[in-house]
Scaffold this motif. Structure first.
Motif, mmCIF file in Angstrom:
data_model
loop_
_atom_site.group_PDB
_atom_site.id
_atom_site.type_symbol
_atom_site.label_atom_id
_atom_site.label_comp_id
_atom_site.label_asym_id
_atom_site.label_seq_id
_atom_site.Cartn_x
_atom_site.Cartn_y
_atom_site.Cartn_z
ATOM 1 N N MET A 165 0.803 -1.115 -0.074
ATOM 2 C CA MET A 165 -0.092 -0.067 0.104
ATOM 3 C C MET A 165 0.735 1.302 -0.050
ATOM 4 N N SER A 166 0.564 1.898 -0.832
ATOM 5 C CA SER A 166 1.438 3.236 -1.215
ATOM 6 C C SER A 166 0.960 4.411 0.118
ATOM 7 N N LEU A 167 1.883 5.309 0.589
ATOM 8 C CA LEU A 167 1.548 6.361 1.707
ATOM 9 C C LEU A 167 1.370 7.766 0.728
ATOM 10 N N GLU A 168 0.536 8.461 1.095
ATOM 11 C CA GLU A 168 0.433 9.656 0.484
ATOM 12 C C GLU A 168 0.676 10.758 1.762
ATOM 13 N N GLN A 169 1.125 11.912 1.215
ATOM 14 C CA GLN A 169 1.219 12.935 2.279
ATOM 15 C C GLN A 169 0.358 14.132 2.481
ATOM 16 N N ILE A 170 -0.458 14.336 3.240
ATOM 17 C CA ILE A 170 -1.413 15.595 3.465
ATOM 18 C C ILE A 170 -0.616 16.611 4.380
ATOM 19 N N SER A 171 -1.347 17.673 4.143
ATOM 20 C CA SER A 171 -1.067 19.002 5.241
ATOM 21 C C SER A 171 -2.360 19.608 5.532
ATOM 22 N N MET A 172 -2.249 20.071 6.949
ATOM 23 C CA MET A 172 -3.495 20.749 7.247
ATOM 24 C C MET A 172 -3.013 21.853 8.234
#
Lengths: 186, 102
Positions: free
Chosen positions: B1-8
């Motif tokens: 499973m690939s990891l994605e990055q989010i910012s908040m």
């Protein structure tokens, strides 16, 4: 009532709102529906379809097909006379949007007996204000396509599978029930 | 499973509380956020599955409207009830109108 020769199919006239047209286009049956029914829409439904057609997803592509059919004259756009009635509906009922309000008023003004919509949230309020217009789901036309041997039950089931994808779980539940009713048609 | 990055963006007070939790649990800030997110999403999925199951029972006539409304809320129960009624009406109307072409 229009005259009918032996080869002519009796065609109903319905007014469609955006949600119903998108459903039928997603189900790849919108063009076939024109064999059994004339579809009339108000200007706002055309406007809403144009907005949705900007998106590059399933609904956007369905809206693009709807716009093409309007441009080709397969689906007719008509104007509502009593614009004030649209505002009354929209301001009085938070679940009725402008397209649905225009569609209902258009059906009433033109004495068209059926309005098709797939917006389950607005149906209760539309029915309260519908008077002589019957409110039906797009499944009305899908069922007729099966009954009149234009599509098979399997094709109708596939259409319902496509329509229910990406909908809310509440709507998907109704479409699943619809598959059972379609199965029992013949 | 690939990891994605989010910012908040979050409120600074909340961020301080988040850092306190991370420190007390010997975790990184991002691990605390990720764990909270996973728990919330899992909970929402479970709720949705329960609602789908009771909706199916209601539509099959195995659950009363009152019991159904207690689980999914009155508004949604009414919406589904009307949806079911409208579906039946639409099918009946289709049968009636199709007879003209058969």
């Amino acid at each position: 009532m229009p005259k009918r020769t032996q080869k002519e199919i009796y065609k109903t006239i319905v007014v469609g709102d955006t949600s119903a047209l998108i459903s039928l286009a997603v189900g790849s049956v919108l063009l076939k529906c024109l064999r059994i029914s004339t579809i009339l829409i108000p200007q706002e439904v055309y406007n809403e379809s144009r907005e949705i057609s900007q998106f590059n997803d399933v609904h956007g592509k369905a809206a693009q097909e709807t716009i093409r059919m309007i441009s080709n004259g397969n689906i007719e756009v008509d104007e509502v006379e009593h614009v004030n009635k649209i505002n009354e509906l929209v301001s009085g009922y938070s679940r009725i949007n402008e397209g649905e309000a225009e569609a209902l008023i258009l059906a009433q003004e033109k004495s068209i007996p059926i309005l098709i919509t797939d917006d389950f949230r607005s149906i209760p309020d539309l029915k309260k204000n519908s008077r002589d217009v019957e409110i039906h789901l797009s499944i009305y036309l899908l069922a007729r396509l099966v009954l009149e041997n234009i599509i098979t039950i399997a094709e109708a089931q596939n259409a319902l599978n496509r329509i229910s994808e990406g909908r809310t779980w509440e709507s998907a539940a109704i479409y699943n029930l619809a598959k059972k009713y379609i199965d029992e048609l013949k | 499973m690939s990891l994605e990055q989010i910012s908040m963006r979050i409120d600074s007070r909340l961020l301080r509380e988040l850092d306190q939790i991370a420190e007390s649990e010997f975790k990184r800030r991002s691990d605390v956020v990720r764990d909270a997110l996973v728990a919330h999403v899992k909970h929402e999925i479970e709720i949705r599955q329960i609602k789908e199951m009771v909706t199916k029972q209601f539509l099959e006539g195995k659950l009363s409207l009152d019991d159904f409304a207690r689980i999914v809320s009155f508004d949604i129960a009414q919406q589904i009830k009307v949806g079911k009624e409208t579906l039946k009406e639409s099918i009946e109307r289709a049968k009636k109108d199709s007879k003209r072409n058969l």
